[in-house]
Design a protein around this motif. Structure first.
Motif, PDB file in Angstrom:
ATOM      1  N   CYS A 273       0.810  -1.230   0.000  1.00 18.51           N
ATOM      2  CA  CYS A 273       0.000   0.000   0.000  1.00 18.51           C
ATOM      3  C   CYS A 273       0.838   1.274   0.000  1.00 18.51           C
ATOM      4  N   LYS A 274       2.110   1.175  -0.290  1.00 15.01           N
ATOM      5  CA  LYS A 274       3.018   2.325  -0.274  1.00 15.01           C
ATOM      6  C   LYS A 274       2.517   3.434  -1.205  1.00 15.01           C
ATOM      7  N   CYS A 275       2.363   4.636  -0.659  1.00 16.52           N
ATOM      8  CA  CYS A 275       1.912   5.804  -1.429  1.00 16.52           C
ATOM      9  C   CYS A 275       2.901   6.958  -1.235  1.00 16.52           C
ATOM     10  N   ARG A 276       2.898   7.856  -2.221  1.00 15.80           N
ATOM     11  CA  ARG A 276       3.783   9.016  -2.105  1.00 15.80           C
ATOM     12  C   ARG A 276       3.157  10.042  -1.164  1.00 15.80           C
ATOM     13  N   LEU A 277       3.963  10.550  -0.257  1.00 14.27           N
ATOM     14  CA  LEU A 277       3.540  11.581   0.685  1.00 14.27           C
ATOM     15  C   LEU A 277       3.930  12.937   0.113  1.00 14.27           C
ATOM     16  N   ILE A 278       2.925  13.741  -0.230  1.00 16.82           N
ATOM     17  CA  ILE A 278       3.167  15.032  -0.878  1.00 16.82           C
ATOM     18  C   ILE A 278       3.345  16.141   0.153  1.00 16.82           C
ATOM     19  N   GLU A 279       2.449  16.177   1.128  1.00 12.37           N
ATOM     20  CA  GLU A 279       2.515  17.206   2.170  1.00 12.37           C
ATOM     21  C   GLU A 279       2.110  16.605   3.500  1.00 12.37           C
ATOM     22  N   GLY A 280       2.643  17.199   4.577  1.00  9.79           N
ATOM     23  CA  GLY A 280       2.256  16.791   5.918  1.00  9.79           C
ATOM     24  C   GLY A 280       3.328  15.949   6.598  1.00  9.79           C
ATOM     25  N   GLU A 281       3.154  15.806   7.909  1.00 16.27           N
ATOM     26  CA  GLU A 281       4.100  15.031   8.715  1.00 16.27           C
ATOM     27  C   GLU A 281       3.444  13.717   9.103  1.00 16.27           C
ATOM     28  N   ALA A 282       4.044  12.605   8.701  1.00 19.95           N
ATOM     29  CA  ALA A 282       3.462  11.286   8.939  1.00 19.95           C
ATOM     30  C   ALA A 282       3.954  10.682  10.245  1.00 19.95           C
ATOM     31  N   ASP A 283       3.053   9.945  10.890  1.00 22.46           N
ATOM     32  CA  ASP A 283       3.404   9.102  12.033  1.00 22.46           C
ATOM     33  C   ASP A 283       3.612   7.705  11.469  1.00 22.46           C
ATOM     34  N   HIS A 284       4.856   7.374  11.145  1.00 21.85           N
ATOM     35  CA  HIS A 284       5.158   6.113  10.476  1.00 21.85           C
ATOM     36  C   HIS A 284       5.099   4.956  11.474  1.00 21.85           C
ATOM     37  N   ARG A 285       4.240   3.966  11.179  1.00 30.48           N
ATOM     38  CA  ARG A 285       4.073   2.817  12.070  1.00 30.48           C
ATOM     39  C   ARG A 285       4.391   1.491  11.375  1.00 30.48           C
ATOM     40  N   ASP A 286       4.827   1.563  10.134  1.00 27.00           N
ATOM     41  CA  ASP A 286       5.092   0.342   9.377  1.00 27.00           C
ATOM     42  C   ASP A 286       6.455  -0.237   9.735  1.00 27.00           C
ATOM     43  N   LEU A 287       6.701  -1.440   9.214  1.00 22.88           N
ATOM     44  CA  LEU A 287       7.974  -2.117   9.409  1.00 22.88           C
ATOM     45  C   LEU A 287       8.733  -2.264   8.100  1.00 22.88           C
ATOM     46  N   VAL A 288       8.408  -1.407   7.126  1.00 17.65           N
ATOM     47  CA  VAL A 288       8.928  -1.572   5.771  1.00 17.65           C
ATOM     48  C   VAL A 288       9.821  -0.425   5.324  1.00 17.65           C
ATOM     49  N   LEU A 289       9.378   0.805   5.488  1.00 18.20           N
ATOM     50  CA  LEU A 289      10.083   1.953   4.936  1.00 18.20           C
ATOM     51  C   LEU A 289      11.462   2.145   5.557  1.00 18.20           C
ATOM     52  N   MET A 290      12.425   2.446   4.700  1.00 12.96           N
ATOM     53  CA  MET A 290      13.748   2.844   5.173  1.00 12.96           C
ATOM     54  C   MET A 290      13.668   4.283   5.670  1.00 12.96           C
ATOM     55  N   ASP A 291      14.593   4.670   6.535  1.00 14.66           N
ATOM     56  CA  ASP A 291      14.560   6.021   7.093  1.00 14.66           C
ATOM     57  C   ASP A 291      14.602   7.089   6.004  1.00 14.66           C
ATOM     58  N   GLU A 292      15.384   6.832   4.960  1.00  9.45           N
ATOM     59  CA  GLU A 292      15.512   7.830   3.900  1.00  9.45           C
ATOM     60  C   GLU A 292      14.262   7.952   3.034  1.00  9.45           C
ATOM     61  N   GLU A 293      13.301   7.038   3.186  1.00 12.29           N
ATOM     62  CA  GLU A 293      12.059   7.078   2.404  1.00 12.29           C
ATOM     63  C   GLU A 293      10.923   7.786   3.136  1.00 12.29           C
TER      64      GLU A 293
END
Length: 314
Positions: A273-293
């Motif tokens: 379900c990975k989507c591009r984040l255009i604006e805003g600050e996300a509270d990342h709770r997944d176990l997938v994204l690398m820090d640089e993403e």
């Protein structure tokens, strides 16, 4: 509607009540053709009638299957997956199913200790059946609250080396696993069940060699937390604003609003379900994204807005 590559439309050919709040479902092709094969411990991802994607362990032999057999427990706090399966699935219902995957594969070992709690018996029973057919040594421990809540009770009890334990909800009567873990042996351990059981086994086996104790956990991360608040997600391509309630994920809110979404695990572990984040600050709770993403992407099945609103590109 065209299905994603690999996804199959299978018909429910059987539904059976196994125990309190637990149903077994058999799925097959309409023409009876052979389905993709699998090994003991594998699971399929099912699109439930409510639209949620849920993973269920396969119970039957996978060498040349003409059906897939799963068992589903109706969870008290269901977010639409198990409740939808119990309420809306009957013989003749068509469900979209992804091919089998196995992240809980049996490895070669001189013997095995299989531990199941509640509905966690599903992958463990498939392993017990396989090991029994192969004549391999194993012990099975199956913990449930009461006999009425115990799926496959008779079959599990029929294994000569199986122990079935009912604690009746009494913490003083929980099964004591220490004797099995005090001295590391030659066996490999496979455990599936509720979080408290798996946490206990992890704690007891901390002195075992790494890689000898295996866990199956479909829970992923907490989708909703007590302190979550509502926010708005704007779809960049259309400008449509969708309110995300405190008790729903972005993915669920988009689905409820009729937006087309793509997902698989819905627990923050697969990345579909990975989507591009255009604006805003996300509270990342997944176990997938690398820090640089994390500045540019969001997993909408579990992550939320940290503050304010979000703009995403589906």
């Amino acid at each position: 509607m065209d299905l994603p590559e690999g996804r199959m439309a299978l018909t429910v050919t059987g539904r059976k009540e196994l125990a309190k709040d637990i149903c077994e479902f058999t799925l097959a092709r309409d023409d009876g053709a052979v389905l993709p094969s699998f090994t003991a411990g594998a699971h399929i991802t099912v699109e439930t009638p409510g639209g949620a994607m849920r993973r269920y362990s396969l119970l039957n032999d996978g060498s040349a299957p003409t059906s897939y057999v799963i068992a589903v427990k109706r969870e008290a706090n269901s977010r639409g997956g198990s409740a939808s399966m119990h309420a809306d699935v009957r013989e003749g219902t068509v469900l979209n199913v992804d091919p089998p995957e196995n992240e809980f594969e049996l490895v070669e070992a001189p013997k095995y200790l299989l531990i199941a709690g509640g509905i966690g018996i599903t992958p463990i029973l498939s392993m017990a059946r396989h090991l029994s057919a192969e004549g391999k040594a194993f012990r099975l421990i199956y913990c449930t609250r009461t006999p009425e809540e115990t799926a496959y009770l008779d079959e599990v009890s029929s294994f000569p080396t199986a122990t079935v334990h009912h604690d009746n909800g009494d913490i003083d009567d929980f099964y004591d696993f220490w004797d099995h873990f005090e001295k590391p042996g030659a066996e490999h351990v496979y455990c599936c069940g509720p979080a408290p059981l798996m946490e206990e086994i992890k704690a007891l086996s901390g002195h075992w060699t790494e890689g000898r104790v295996h866990f199956e956990d479909f829970a992923g991360v907490d989708v909703v937390r007590e302190d979550d608040v509502p926010f708005t997600v704007t779809i960049a391509s259309t400008g449509r604003e969708i309110e995300v309630p405190a008790d729903r994920s972005i993915l669920e809110a988009l689905r409820d609003a009729g937006e087309k979404t793509v997902s698989s695990c819905e627990s923050g572990t697969c990345g579909t379900c990975k989507c591009r984040l255009i604006e805003g600050e996300a509270d990342h709770r997944d176990l997938v994204l690398m820090d640089e993403e994390k500045d540019d992407y969001i997993m909408i099945c579990v992550s939320r807005a940290k503050s304010g609103d979000l703009v995403v590109d589906l």
